[in-house]
Design a protein around this motif. Sequence first.
Motif, PDB file in Angstrom:
ATOM      1  N   PRO A   1      63.599   1.832 -11.629  1.00 52.27           N
ATOM      2  CA  PRO A   1      63.823   3.178 -12.142  1.00 52.27           C
ATOM      3  C   PRO A   1      62.861   3.539 -13.270  1.00 52.27           C
ATOM      4  CG  PRO A   1      65.433   1.686 -13.047  1.00 52.27           C
ATOM      5  CD  PRO A   1      64.620   0.892 -12.073  1.00 52.27           C
ATOM      6  N   SER A   2      62.804   4.815 -13.556  1.00 53.49           N
ATOM      7  CA  SER A   2      62.041   5.311 -14.708  1.00 53.49           C
ATOM      8  C   SER A   2      62.997   6.110 -15.579  1.00 53.49           C
ATOM      9  CB  SER A   2      60.883   6.199 -14.245  1.00 53.49           C
ATOM     10  OG  SER A   2      61.362   7.480 -13.868  1.00 53.49           O
TER      11      SER A   2
ATOM     12  N   THR B   1      65.006   8.705 -13.512  1.00 56.74           N
ATOM     13  CA  THR B   1      65.832   8.262 -12.390  1.00 56.74           C
ATOM     14  C   THR B   1      67.300   8.504 -12.734  1.00 56.74           C
ATOM     15  OG1 THR B   1      64.213   6.534 -11.914  1.00 56.74           O
ATOM     16  CG2 THR B   1      66.371   6.325 -10.872  1.00 56.74           C
ATOM     17  N   GLU B   2      68.006   9.185 -11.828  1.00 56.17           N
ATOM     18  CA  GLU B   2      69.411   9.499 -12.099  1.00 56.17           C
ATOM     19  C   GLU B   2      70.285   8.253 -12.109  1.00 56.17           C
ATOM     20  OE1 GLU B   2      71.202  12.794 -10.086  1.00 56.17           O
ATOM     21  OE2 GLU B   2      69.304  13.893 -10.093  1.00 56.17           O
ATOM     22  N   ASN B   3      70.154   7.401 -11.092  1.00 58.07           N
ATOM     23  CA  ASN B   3      70.957   6.195 -10.999  1.00 58.07           C
ATOM     24  C   ASN B   3      70.054   5.001 -11.314  1.00 58.07           C
ATOM     25  OD1 ASN B   3      72.488   3.975 -10.361  1.00 58.07           O
ATOM     26  ND2 ASN B   3      73.142   4.731  -8.353  1.00 58.07           N
TER      27      ASN B   3
ATOM     28  N   ASP C   1      69.135   2.264  -8.801  1.00 60.42           N
ATOM     29  CA  ASP C   1      68.314   2.599  -7.633  1.00 60.42           C
ATOM     30  C   ASP C   1      66.868   2.176  -7.819  1.00 60.42           C
ATOM     31  OD1 ASP C   1      70.375   3.793  -6.278  1.00 60.42           O
ATOM     32  OD2 ASP C   1      69.782   5.853  -6.760  1.00 60.42           O
ATOM     33  N   ASP C   2      66.206   1.990  -6.689  1.00 61.44           N
ATOM     34  CA  ASP C   2      64.749   1.926  -6.645  1.00 61.44           C
ATOM     35  C   ASP C   2      64.367   3.271  -6.029  1.00 61.44           C
ATOM     36  OD1 ASP C   2      62.121   1.231  -6.704  1.00 61.44           O
ATOM     37  OD2 ASP C   2      62.241  -0.241  -5.085  1.00 61.44           O
ATOM     38  N   PRO C   3      64.134   4.266  -6.861  1.00 56.74           N
ATOM     39  CA  PRO C   3      64.058   5.648  -6.385  1.00 56.74           C
ATOM     40  C   PRO C   3      62.822   5.944  -5.542  1.00 56.74           C
ATOM     41  CG  PRO C   3      63.370   5.533  -8.642  1.00 56.74           C
ATOM     42  CD  PRO C   3      63.855   4.161  -8.275  1.00 56.74           C
ATOM     43  N   GLU C   4      62.972   6.989  -4.750  1.00 61.33           N
ATOM     44  CA  GLU C   4      61.838   7.548  -4.007  1.00 61.33           C
ATOM     45  C   GLU C   4      60.880   8.153  -5.032  1.00 61.33           C
ATOM     46  OE1 GLU C   4      61.171  11.395  -1.149  1.00 61.33           O
ATOM     47  OE2 GLU C   4      63.041  10.282  -0.938  1.00 61.33           O
TER      48      GLU C   4
ATOM     49  N   THR D   1      59.440  10.865  -6.087  1.00 61.04           N
ATOM     50  CA  THR D   1      59.423  12.329  -6.092  1.00 61.04           C
ATOM     51  C   THR D   1      58.360  12.795  -7.086  1.00 61.04           C
ATOM     52  OG1 THR D   1      61.014  12.426  -7.893  1.00 61.04           O
ATOM     53  CG2 THR D   1      61.925  12.388  -5.637  1.00 61.04           C
TER      54      THR D   1
ATOM     55  N   GLU E   1      59.368  11.769 -10.546  1.00 62.33           N
ATOM     56  CA  GLU E   1      59.150  10.342 -10.800  1.00 62.33           C
ATOM     57  C   GLU E   1      57.665  10.060 -11.045  1.00 62.33           C
ATOM     58  OE1 GLU E   1      60.968   7.535 -11.146  1.00 62.33           O
ATOM     59  OE2 GLU E   1      62.923   8.415 -10.779  1.00 62.33           O
TER      60      GLU E   1
END
Length: 162
Positions: free
Chosen positions: A118-119, A122-124, A127-130, A132, A135
């Motif tokens: 996450p960064s 990142t909401e959650n 997560d390993d977010p997409e 976007t 991001e």
Amino acid sequence: MNIRLTVNGRPHTIDVDPRMSLLDLLRERLGLIGSKKGCDHGQCGACTVLVEGRRANSCLALAVAMDGRSVTTVEGLADGERLHPLQAAFIEHDAFQCGYCTPGQLCSAAGMLGEPGPSAVTENLMDDPELTPAEIRERMSGNLCRCGAYVNIVSAISEVAR
């Protein structure tokens, strides 16, 4: 001090002053002038290179600390005449204007694409977010562009991330 390092796949053994920065070693001793000296304080990202695949501000890194390590500069991203996908995408998306920050942007983006997790946006956090646009903007925030080519830089990185 005598150090051994690999730069863009080529081994080097070189004597350096213990106070010399990696940026000065690359530019002045090895003739690799792609990495730029912007602020010389680690604030602009124009000097970003990859050390063992991770992003680093070469103006802040001491050359002696690179002993035994592998460094990739913008000159080492391409595979011979074949551009790195990010380099091709930057051209396709017109992701530069004056080009001064571009080498650092490219190295930072190459490193960022390999960084999981996450960064700050990142909401959650589990997560390993997409990757976007939000991001990408957050993860690239250490690389400044005085010309303001950010929209196209994010588009180019987004294309490669997909």
